[in-house]
Scaffold this motif. Structure first.
Motif, short mmCIF file in Angstrom:
data_model
loop_
_atom_site.label_atom_id
_atom_site.label_comp_id
_atom_site.label_asym_id
_atom_site.label_seq_id
_atom_site.Cartn_x
_atom_site.Cartn_y
_atom_site.Cartn_z
N GLN A 146 2.21 0.06 -7.21
CA GLN A 146 1.85 0.10 -7.36
C GLN A 146 2.25 1.17 -8.72
O GLN A 146 2.14 2.14 -8.35
CB GLN A 146 0.43 1.06 -6.65
N ILE A 147 2.16 0.52 -10.00
CA ILE A 147 3.15 1.10 -10.45
C ILE A 147 2.31 2.39 -11.51
O ILE A 147 1.50 1.74 -12.01
CB ILE A 147 4.26 0.09 -11.20
N LYS A 148 2.13 3.67 -11.31
CA LYS A 148 2.07 4.49 -12.68
C LYS A 148 2.55 4.42 -14.00
O LYS A 148 3.89 3.80 -13.85
CB LYS A 148 1.60 6.00 -12.05
N ARG A 173 12.32 10.02 -5.18
CA ARG A 173 11.22 10.61 -5.20
C ARG A 173 10.15 11.29 -4.59
O ARG A 173 9.78 12.75 -4.68
CB ARG A 173 10.13 9.42 -6.98
N ILE A 174 9.48 9.94 -3.82
CA ILE A 174 8.09 11.08 -3.08
C ILE A 174 8.51 12.26 -2.01
O ILE A 174 8.42 12.68 -1.72
CB ILE A 174 7.35 9.15 -2.79
N CYS A 215 3.90 -0.25 -1.14
CA CYS A 215 3.50 1.29 -1.99
C CYS A 215 4.16 1.31 -3.53
O CYS A 215 3.45 1.85 -4.24
CB CYS A 215 3.09 2.12 -1.31
N TRP A 216 5.34 1.01 -3.42
CA TRP A 216 5.75 1.52 -4.79
C TRP A 216 5.91 0.22 -6.07
O TRP A 216 6.21 0.25 -7.02
CB TRP A 216 7.47 1.98 -4.73
N LEU A 244 -5.72 10.13 -2.62
CA LEU A 244 -3.92 9.71 -3.15
C LEU A 244 -3.75 10.79 -2.57
O LEU A 244 -4.53 11.78 -2.91
CB LEU A 244 -4.06 8.76 -3.95
N GLU A 245 -2.06 10.80 -2.51
CA GLU A 245 -1.92 12.12 -2.91
C GLU A 245 -1.23 12.44 -3.96
O GLU A 245 -1.05 11.32 -4.67
CB GLU A 245 -0.29 12.00 -1.43
N TRP A 269 1.22 7.85 5.01
CA TRP A 269 -0.55 8.12 4.58
C TRP A 269 -1.43 6.97 4.24
O TRP A 269 -0.42 5.68 3.55
CB TRP A 269 -0.13 9.42 3.89
N ALA A 280 7.56 1.44 -16.42
CA ALA A 280 6.68 2.34 -16.37
C ALA A 280 6.94 3.68 -17.91
O ALA A 280 8.28 3.83 -18.18
CB ALA A 280 6.89 3.03 -14.98
N GLU A 317 -2.44 12.21 -13.45
CA GLU A 317 -2.09 12.03 -12.05
C GLU A 317 -1.81 11.19 -11.01
O GLU A 317 -0.60 10.82 -10.18
CB GLU A 317 -1.80 13.25 -11.22
N HIS A 318 -2.54 9.99 -11.21
CA HIS A 318 -2.62 8.98 -10.21
C HIS A 318 -1.78 8.09 -11.29
O HIS A 318 -2.09 6.59 -11.32
CB HIS A 318 -3.83 8.72 -9.85
N TYR A 333 11.70 3.83 -14.24
CA TYR A 333 10.94 3.44 -13.02
C TYR A 333 10.69 1.60 -13.27
O TYR A 333 10.14 1.42 -14.44
CB TYR A 333 9.59 4.28 -12.51
N ALA A 377 11.66 5.41 -6.15
CA ALA A 377 10.59 5.77 -5.74
C ALA A 377 10.17 5.94 -4.51
O ALA A 377 9.90 7.70 -4.59
CB ALA A 377 9.40 4.41 -5.64
N1 LIG Z 1 5.88 4.68 -12.46
C1 LIG Z 1 6.06 5.04 -11.01
N2 LIG Z 1 5.19 4.41 -10.25
C2 LIG Z 1 4.98 4.91 -8.85
C3 LIG Z 1 5.72 4.89 -8.39
C4 LIG Z 1 6.99 5.90 -9.47
O1 LIG Z 1 7.58 7.80 -8.69
N3 LIG Z 1 6.35 6.12 -10.35
N4 LIG Z 1 5.85 6.01 -6.91
C5 LIG Z 1 4.97 5.38 -5.49
C6 LIG Z 1 4.62 5.52 -4.97
S1 LIG Z 1 6.06 4.91 -3.69
C7 LIG Z 1 3.66 5.50 -3.96
S2 LIG Z 1 2.66 5.82 -3.18
C8 LIG Z 1 2.26 5.54 -5.09
C9 LIG Z 1 2.01 7.39 -4.90
O2 LIG Z 1 0.43 7.27 -5.97
P1 LIG Z 1 0.45 8.58 -6.30
O3 LIG Z 1 0.53 9.87 -6.68
O4 LIG Z 1 -1.31 7.98 -7.15
O5 LIG Z 1 -0.28 9.34 -5.07
O6 LIG Z 1 2.73 5.25 -6.85
C10 LIG Z 1 3.68 4.06 -6.69
N5 LIG Z 1 3.97 4.37 -8.35
#
Ligand SMILES: Nc1nc2c(c(=O)[nH]1)N[C@H]1C(S)=C(S)[C@@H](COP(=O)(O)O)O[C@H]1N2
Ligand SMILES: [Mo]
Length: 167
Positions: free
Chosen positions: A137-139, A164-165, A134-135, A4-5, A55, A87, A118-119, A92, A161
């Motif tokens: 996958q909510i962190k 930011r990325i 990809c967006w 993961l990035e 990626w 989140a 960080e992930h 978000y 998303a």
């Molecule tokens: N809460 C939250 N989740 C998020 C995001 C974010 O900005 N905030 N970015 C998303 C996007 S576009 C991607 S590609 C992945 C990146 O995961 P990583 O940071 O573990 O590589 O998280 C996703 N989940």
């Protein structure tokens, strides 16, 4: 090394103060801490991840709780049809039909270890269906808010998303 990035962790993210709330169109709202979540049955699965920016990260091993089990414990109303997953980083959020969200896993471990902040630690939403963006996958998932109608595009995070990325 996960493949993961690494992106900057926004200031609002506070892993120590984390809880998971299940709110909205439910009869029994929940507010679970780490120990509550860790006590629920967990499952492990492997997945490749692909960001629309181009990626990829192959063979990630996630472990966590099925979101359907969490939602059931909150007793959704009979009209609940969608959910907004929010989140810790401010506005978000992503919207899902409940049936689709139920099959996702709220992951608390990655590759056999506690999910790093960080992930998305303490908890990251990992949809298990193919065709997930990809967006989604909510962190730092903090809240699952059930709704009786579909949330508007303005409630969701695609543009946020990607903006930011990119930076
Ligand atoms: N809460 C939250 N989740 C998020 C995001 C974010 O900005 N905030 N970015 C998303 C996007 S576009 C991607 S590609 C992945 C990146 O995961 P990583 O940071 O573990 O590589 O998280 C996703 N989940
Ligand atoms: Mo992404």
């Amino acid at each position: 090394m996960t493949g993961l990035e690494s992106h900057e962790v926004p200031e609002e993210v506070d892993p120590e103060g984390w809880t998971l709330r299940v709110t909205g169109a439910v009869d029994s709202p929940l507010d679970l801490d780490r120990a509550d979540v860790a006590a629920l049955p967990a499952e492990t699965f492997e997945e490749d991840f692909e960001c629309v920016e181009g990626w990829t990260a192959a063979d990630l091993t996630w472990r966590g709780v099925r979101v359907g089990a969490l939602i059931d414990r909150a007793d959704p109303t009979s009209a609940a049809s969608h959910a907004l997953v929010r989140a810790m980083d401010g506005e978000y959020a992503c919207s899902f039909p409940i049936e689709r969200l139920a099959t996702a896993v709220l992951a608390t471990e990655l590759d056999g270890e506690a999910l790093p902040v960080e992930h998305g630690g303490p908890a990251r939403l990992v949809p298990t269906e193919s065709g997930t963006d990809c967006w989604e996958q909510i962190k730092w998932v903090a809240e699952i808010e059930l709704r009786e109608s579909e949330p508007s595009d303005g409630d969701t995070a695609k543009e946020l998303a990607l903006s930011r990325i990119d930076s």
